[in-house]
Design an enzyme around this catalytic site. Structure first.
Site, mmCIF file in Angstrom:
data_model
loop_
_atom_site.group_PDB
_atom_site.id
_atom_site.type_symbol
_atom_site.label_atom_id
_atom_site.label_comp_id
_atom_site.label_asym_id
_atom_site.label_seq_id
_atom_site.Cartn_x
_atom_site.Cartn_y
_atom_site.Cartn_z
ATOM 1 N N ASP A 1 0.852 -1.189 0.000
ATOM 2 C CA ASP A 1 0.000 0.000 0.000
ATOM 3 C C ASP A 1 0.883 1.233 0.000
ATOM 4 O O ASP A 1 2.112 1.142 -0.072
ATOM 5 C CB ASP A 1 -0.956 -0.012 1.195
ATOM 6 N N ASP B 1 1.562 3.453 2.401
ATOM 7 C CA ASP B 1 2.473 3.532 3.547
ATOM 8 C C ASP B 1 3.640 2.565 3.392
ATOM 9 O O ASP B 1 4.784 2.889 3.724
ATOM 10 C CB ASP B 1 1.710 3.219 4.843
#
Length: 647
Positions: free
Chosen positions: A510, A512
């Site tokens: 993702d 992050d």
């Protein structure tokens, strides 16, 4: 049962057969790096013609069929009969190892990059076919080779045009190259740009004629590289996203004892590390050598001498260290040596001892004169160096703490490191994961014999815009340094201290996770770049989806792969898709099967193909300046997203 071992077991490989038998000895590998090295070997011959003063234009093209053509307007390879081989000089050069005009003495070249006489003959041996065309003495000469063997005699025709030069077209042999024979335009373009910088006044035109490279109107992808200012323009190009201390590039170009030395450098305010590129006879010396040793030594000595003259260093105070002086420095040094001593055919380190002294004395004279005529520039450079020195002193206790806490000297493991049983670094690997959840799954799923796990809390410090005093006070950075055995920033990299020879970044798929991966790559690149250069850093590839139909399941690593698998199902088939949002959602056995099992996993080795572009990207993405980062994201963001999704 003993096996006979006599004269009949001794193999005699004739011609270029041993090149095909052991290609890695000549081009480094049979992967993508070795594939592109074939092009470098051919274009080096054209550049050598430019070094000799006979070539101004080099044309390179990736052709529609995937072959590559390299042509120049040099003198053309000689075609008359060679006295020793009884064949044309062209055929001799193409089919005999150790045949070339670059061995000194009464040769065709004063200096050159292609030194061992194996370049174009190796390309010939490792290609399915090669076509060579030579324009020379009012004639055009042509000959074709297949797997290194000539197909018929040299064909000669008279021409009216006064044209000279050589064009080599080759198609790599798919039997040799394990990863395929698809050339990467960006990788080749980086090398051609580099060669144009190193040879001011030489134009390199590069065209991609493959259908996939054409624009909407059917025009091929084309670039032309020409830099009259040579390596001065190279330094400007490298620093285009940085804030220089002095606008003028400090430059030297001279010759002493037959060795040509050209160097250009500039210090920047907004950089906390140096970026020094070394070249010998146009070959990038990634492992350094005596020319780089001479440059570093003279910079340290000269600026310390200037500092004492300007009373910046008081009597009794110690000198500034080399890494302090080089902080923020961007430099390119290019030497041309008549009889260079390289380590191996891949030429990664220059060994001529006399070059160090020549570089030292020549640069010392020019640099001291420049500083005396530009004292404000000198004092600005010293101010940054003194700041670096003070930051290093402030971090000294933290450094000593890192040393004292080293897991090699203490039984206390740093952070939450779950170490492996093996103490052999060559067979040990460590997974750097984000968070305790992913760390828990990884610890349970790993093979404890050789796999270690280090969970990190949150996002680590961005060291692109951080000095040493903050780096060594950061808990997560300390855990990384001590767990890996990385040593102290600025010290020479010592492989013997490295505790694992596979350092694997394993983050969630993702935004992050991508950010944490980028922060870690920035850390490795800026803190101890040799770890990346020498191939110790990897990126794990966890799956994005689990696709279940009935009792069967399979993992998909991209959206495209998922859609392809679904398309294989019968119409109206029932299936279930599980999207893994993070590694912590995966069961330990799933994580082992998909991402950690050496038999089934996929790892991406982090490699630097273009050092200048790598440095620029880290500066743009992780530096202080917002405008270049916004421009980069707006330009490349959609492409990067498409690439990540594999659409």
């Amino acid at each position: 049962m003993t096996q006979d071992y006599g004269a009949d077991q001794i193999q005699v490989l004739e011609g270029l057969e041993h090149v095909r038998k052991r290609p890695g000895m000549y081009i480094g590998s049979t992967g993508t790096r070795g594939l592109h090295h074939l092009v470098y070997e051919v274009i080096d011959n054209s550049v050598d013609e430019a070094l000799a003063g006979y070539c101004k234009n080099i044309n390179v093209s990736i052709n529609a069929d995937g072959s590559v053509s390299v042509g120049d307007d040099g003198r053309g390879i000689p075609t008359d009969v060679h006295s020793k081989t009884g064949k044309s000089a062209l055929e001799t050069v193409m089919t005999v190892l150790g045949a070339g005009g670059k061995f000194g003495g009464d040769s065709g070249y004063k200096v050159s990059g292609g030194l061992h006489g194996v370049g174009v003959s190796v390309v010939n041996a490792l290609s399915a076919w090669v076509d060579v065309t030579v324009w020379r003495e009012g004639k055009v000469h042509k000959q074709r080779y297949e797997q290194g063997k000539p197909q018929g005699k040299l064909q000669v025709e008279k021409i009216k045009e006064k044209q000279t030069g050589t064009t080599v077209t080759f198609y790599p042999d798919i039997e040799i190259f394990s990863t395929g024979i698809e050339f990467d335009y960006a990788v080749l373009a980086g090398r051609f740009r580099e060669l144009a910088f190193l040879n001011g006044g030489v134009r390199i035109n590069f065209t991609d004629l493959r259908e996939a490279a054409q624009d909407a109107e059917g025009n091929p992808l084309t670039n032309s590289y020409y830099y009259e200012g040579g390596i001065r323009e190279y330094v400007v190009y490298m620093n285009r996203e940085k804030d220089p201390i002095h606008p003028e590039i400090i430059y030297l170009n001279g010759e002493r004892k037959g060795v040509q030395v050209e160097v250009a450098f500039q210090w920047c305010i907004d950089a906390y590390s140096d970026n020094i590129l070394g070249f010998a006879n146009n070959i990038r010396t990634v492992d350094g050598g005596t020319h780089l040793e001479g440059l570093k030594a003279v910079l340290t000595r000269t600026l310390n001498s200037f500092a004492r003259k300007r009373n910046k260093i008081k009597e009794g105070q110690s000198n500034l260290a080399g890494e302090n002086i080089r902080e923020g420095l961007t430099a390119v040094i290019s030497v041309k040596v008549p009889e260079p001593e390289f380590e191996g055919q891949t030429k990664t380190k220059l060994g001529n001892t006399e070059v160090r002294g020549i570089v030292d004395s020549m640069i010392g004279e020019v640099l001291m004169e420049y500083l005396e005529f530009h004292p404000n520039v000198g004092e600005a450079i010293l101010e940054k160096a003194i700041q670096a020195f003070n930051a290093a002193e402030a971090a000294r206790r933290a450094r000593e703490l890192v040393r004292r806490k080293s897991v090699l000297e203490s039984s206390t493991l740093p952070g939450k490191l779950a170490d492996c049983a093996s103490r052999d670094p060559s067979e040990s690997e460590i997974y750097i994961v984000e968070g305790d959840s992913a760390g828990g799954s990884a610890k349970q799923g790993r093979d404890r014999r050789f796999q270690a796990i280090l969970p990190l809390r949150g996002k680590i410090l961005n060291i692109e815009k951080t000095d040493d005093s903050k780096i060594y006070k950061n808990t997560e950075i300390q855990a990384l340094i001590t767990a890996l055995g990385m040593g102290i920033r600025g010290e020479d990299f010592d492989e013997a201290n490295l505790r694992y020879h596979r350092i694997i970044i394993m983050t969630d798929a993702d935004v992050d996770g991508a950010h944490i991966r980028t922060l870690l790559l920035t850390f490795f690149y800026r803190y101890q770049r040799e770890m990346v250069d020498q191939g110790y850093v990897y990126i794990a590839c966890p799956p994005l989806y689990k696709l279940e139909r009935g009792r069967q399941h399979q993992y998909c690593y991209s959206d495209r792969e998922l859609q392809q698998k679904i398309a294989e199902f019968p119409a109206n088939a029932n299936y279930n898709i599980q999207r893994f949002k993070g590694l912590g959602e995966m069961m330990p056995q799933q994580l082992w099967d998909t991402t950690m099992n050496p038999e089934t996993r996929t790892l991406k080795k982090v490699e630097i193909e273009d050092a200048v572009e790598a440095d620029r990207v880290f500066t743009v993405l992780m530096g202080d300046r917002v405008a270049p980062r916004r421009e980069f994201i707006e330009t490349y963001g959609p492409k990067l997203i498409m690439s990540d999704l594999d659409i």
